[in-house]
Design an enzyme around this catalytic site. Structure first.
Site, mmCIF file in Angstrom:
data_model
loop_
_atom_site.group_PDB
_atom_site.id
_atom_site.type_symbol
_atom_site.label_atom_id
_atom_site.label_comp_id
_atom_site.label_asym_id
_atom_site.label_seq_id
_atom_site.Cartn_x
_atom_site.Cartn_y
_atom_site.Cartn_z
ATOM 1 N N TYR A 1 -23.913 -17.270 -6.552
ATOM 2 C CA TYR A 1 -23.961 -16.313 -7.671
ATOM 3 C C TYR A 1 -25.164 -16.596 -8.571
ATOM 4 C CZ TYR A 1 -22.153 -13.775 -11.794
ATOM 5 O OH TYR A 1 -21.985 -12.925 -12.871
ATOM 6 N N SER B 1 -27.001 -12.699 -15.442
ATOM 7 C CA SER B 1 -25.926 -13.578 -15.936
ATOM 8 C C SER B 1 -26.529 -14.746 -16.685
ATOM 9 C CB SER B 1 -25.108 -14.115 -14.755
ATOM 10 O OG SER B 1 -24.240 -15.145 -15.201
HETATM 11 P P1 NAP Z 1 -15.785 -6.338 -13.261
HETATM 12 O O1 NAP Z 1 -14.864 -5.931 -14.346
HETATM 13 O O2 NAP Z 1 -15.237 -6.986 -12.031
HETATM 14 O O3 NAP Z 1 -16.680 -5.073 -12.854
HETATM 15 C C1 NAP Z 1 -17.549 -5.104 -11.767
HETATM 16 C C2 NAP Z 1 -17.532 -3.730 -11.119
HETATM 17 O O4 NAP Z 1 -18.454 -3.739 -10.012
HETATM 18 C C3 NAP Z 1 -16.147 -3.368 -10.540
HETATM 19 O O5 NAP Z 1 -15.834 -2.034 -10.828
HETATM 20 C C4 NAP Z 1 -16.350 -3.598 -9.051
HETATM 21 O O6 NAP Z 1 -15.513 -2.796 -8.249
HETATM 22 C C5 NAP Z 1 -17.801 -3.166 -8.907
HETATM 23 N N1 NAP Z 1 -18.348 -3.641 -7.652
HETATM 24 C C6 NAP Z 1 -18.205 -4.875 -7.094
HETATM 25 N N2 NAP Z 1 -18.840 -4.929 -5.923
HETATM 26 C C7 NAP Z 1 -19.382 -3.700 -5.725
HETATM 27 C C8 NAP Z 1 -20.120 -3.111 -4.681
HETATM 28 N N3 NAP Z 1 -20.439 -3.807 -3.579
HETATM 29 N N4 NAP Z 1 -20.525 -1.828 -4.797
HETATM 30 C C9 NAP Z 1 -20.187 -1.099 -5.882
HETATM 31 N N5 NAP Z 1 -19.476 -1.592 -6.907
HETATM 32 C C10 NAP Z 1 -19.064 -2.864 -6.819
HETATM 33 O O7 NAP Z 1 -16.858 -7.380 -13.795
HETATM 34 P P2 NAP Z 1 -17.740 -7.420 -15.149
HETATM 35 O O8 NAP Z 1 -17.408 -8.688 -15.821
HETATM 36 O O9 NAP Z 1 -17.674 -6.138 -15.882
HETATM 37 O O10 NAP Z 1 -19.184 -7.611 -14.497
HETATM 38 C C11 NAP Z 1 -20.231 -6.643 -14.624
HETATM 39 C C12 NAP Z 1 -21.558 -7.344 -14.349
HETATM 40 O O11 NAP Z 1 -21.784 -8.341 -15.345
HETATM 41 C C13 NAP Z 1 -21.580 -8.081 -13.005
HETATM 42 O O12 NAP Z 1 -22.863 -7.933 -12.409
HETATM 43 C C14 NAP Z 1 -21.341 -9.519 -13.401
HETATM 44 O O13 NAP Z 1 -21.889 -10.412 -12.457
HETATM 45 C C15 NAP Z 1 -22.059 -9.577 -14.728
HETATM 46 N N6 NAP Z 1 -21.621 -10.676 -15.596
HETATM 47 C C16 NAP Z 1 -20.406 -10.668 -16.214
HETATM 48 C C17 NAP Z 1 -20.063 -11.720 -17.069
HETATM 49 C C18 NAP Z 1 -18.748 -11.770 -17.821
HETATM 50 O O14 NAP Z 1 -18.566 -12.720 -18.623
HETATM 51 N N7 NAP Z 1 -17.839 -10.861 -17.613
HETATM 52 C C19 NAP Z 1 -20.958 -12.761 -17.286
HETATM 53 C C20 NAP Z 1 -22.177 -12.751 -16.627
HETATM 54 C C21 NAP Z 1 -22.505 -11.692 -15.800
HETATM 55 P P3 NAP Z 1 -14.088 -3.430 -7.785
HETATM 56 O O15 NAP Z 1 -13.352 -3.789 -9.046
HETATM 57 O O16 NAP Z 1 -13.459 -2.319 -7.002
HETATM 58 O O17 NAP Z 1 -14.433 -4.634 -6.965
#
Ligand code: NAP
Length: 234
Positions: free
Chosen positions: A137, A124
């Site tokens: 986080y 992140s």
């Molecule tokens: P998202 O749409 O919430 O997707 C995250 C996915 O991970 C969801 O399908 C979630 O399942 C799954 N997940 C959560 N906990 C889990 C577990 N214990 N075991 C297996 N799967 C699990 O979020 P995203 O924004 O795409 O995030 C993807 C990655 O990018 C994450 O690591 C996040 O920290 C990182 N990130 C995102 C941003 C941003 O701006 N979006 C910025 C910095 C970093 P459920 O939905 O069922 O919980």
């Protein structure tokens, strides 16, 4: 044909990565609490080693050895440090950091046997900038960057590269939920005005970086942290 596993492949960034790698000709399985309905792997919590091992066994059975791993499963949290319970701290560390440990250890034997592998960890941009009310986080994602650098040195001689992509401000369900809860310091629209490229990031922006890092031609790139954030962090 190479087989890739994408954790968090059921939503947002992980889903876009899984779709991109499929389009690029890899066999792809998503490991997720709610996986897409491909029937390749059961619902898996990356914090649970037995579930991770079982899911990988199912994937190997159908698709063969796993030589590409993208760790995108993640969960955020928002709490003033003085009010943060140890349980909440532990859960965020567990999913974002310990989940990476389990998935890397569980897939590594296939990569070592093949003498070739690619690991990409989605960390992140908050690990670069810091973020108030997200100490757990930010600590977890900073540790993922550190793990990436150390593991790259260890695995380089075995043909396995390890890199991290820290996204910043990507339009996914996670970001939308944070906006709704007033946890991003204003609206997405307001942030766009402060973003050098003047748009919110798309999951496909992260997928493009991953597609490059897992490719054959990225074999001389390892231990790197490739920011994809529209210029918000340099
Ligand atoms: P998202 O749409 O919430 O997707 C995250 C996915 O991970 C969801 O399908 C979630 O399942 C799954 N997940 C959560 N906990 C889990 C577990 N214990 N075991 C297996 N799967 C699990 O979020 P995203 O924004 O795409 O995030 C993807 C990655 O990018 C994450 O690591 C996040 O920290 C990182 N990130 C995102 C941003 C941003 O701006 N979006 C910025 C910095 C970093 P459920 O939905 O069922 O919980």
């Amino acid at each position: 044909m190479r087989t890739a596993v994408v954790t968090g492949g059921g939503s947002g960034i992980g889903l876009a990565i899984a779709e991109r790698l499929s389009k690029d000709g890899y066999q792809v399985a998503a490991l997720d609490l709610n996986p897409p309905d491909t029937g390749l792997a059961p619902a898996t919590d990356v914090c649970d080693r037995a579930q991770v091992d079982a899911a990988l066994a199912a994937v190997r059975d159908r698709l063969g050895p796993v030589t590409i791993l993208v760790n995108a499963a993640g969960t955020d949290g928002f709490r003033r440090f003085t009010d943060l319970t140890f349980a909440a701290w532990q859960r965020v560390i567990d999913v974002n950091l310990n989940g990476v440990f389990h998935c890397v250890q569980a897939t590594l034997p296939d990569m070592l046997d093949a003498g070739w592998g690619r690991i990409v960890n989605i960390s992140s941009s908050s690990a670069q900038s810091g973020q108030p009310f997200m100490t757990h986080y930010v600590a977890a994602k900073s540790a993922v960057n550190g793990l990436t650098k150390a593991l790259a040195l260890e695995l380089g001689p075995h043909g396995v590269t390890v890199n991290a992509v820290p996204p910043g401000f990507i339009d996914t369900p996670m970001l939308r939920r944070a906006e709704e809860r007033d946890q991003i310091g204003g609206t997405i629209e307001k942030h766009i005005q402060r973003t050098p490229v003047r748009r919110v990031g798309r999951p496909e922006d992260i997928a493009a970086a991953c597609a490059f890092l897992v490719s054959e031609e990225a074999g001389y790139i390892t231990g790197q942290i490739l920011g994809v954030n529209g210029g918000r962090n340099t």
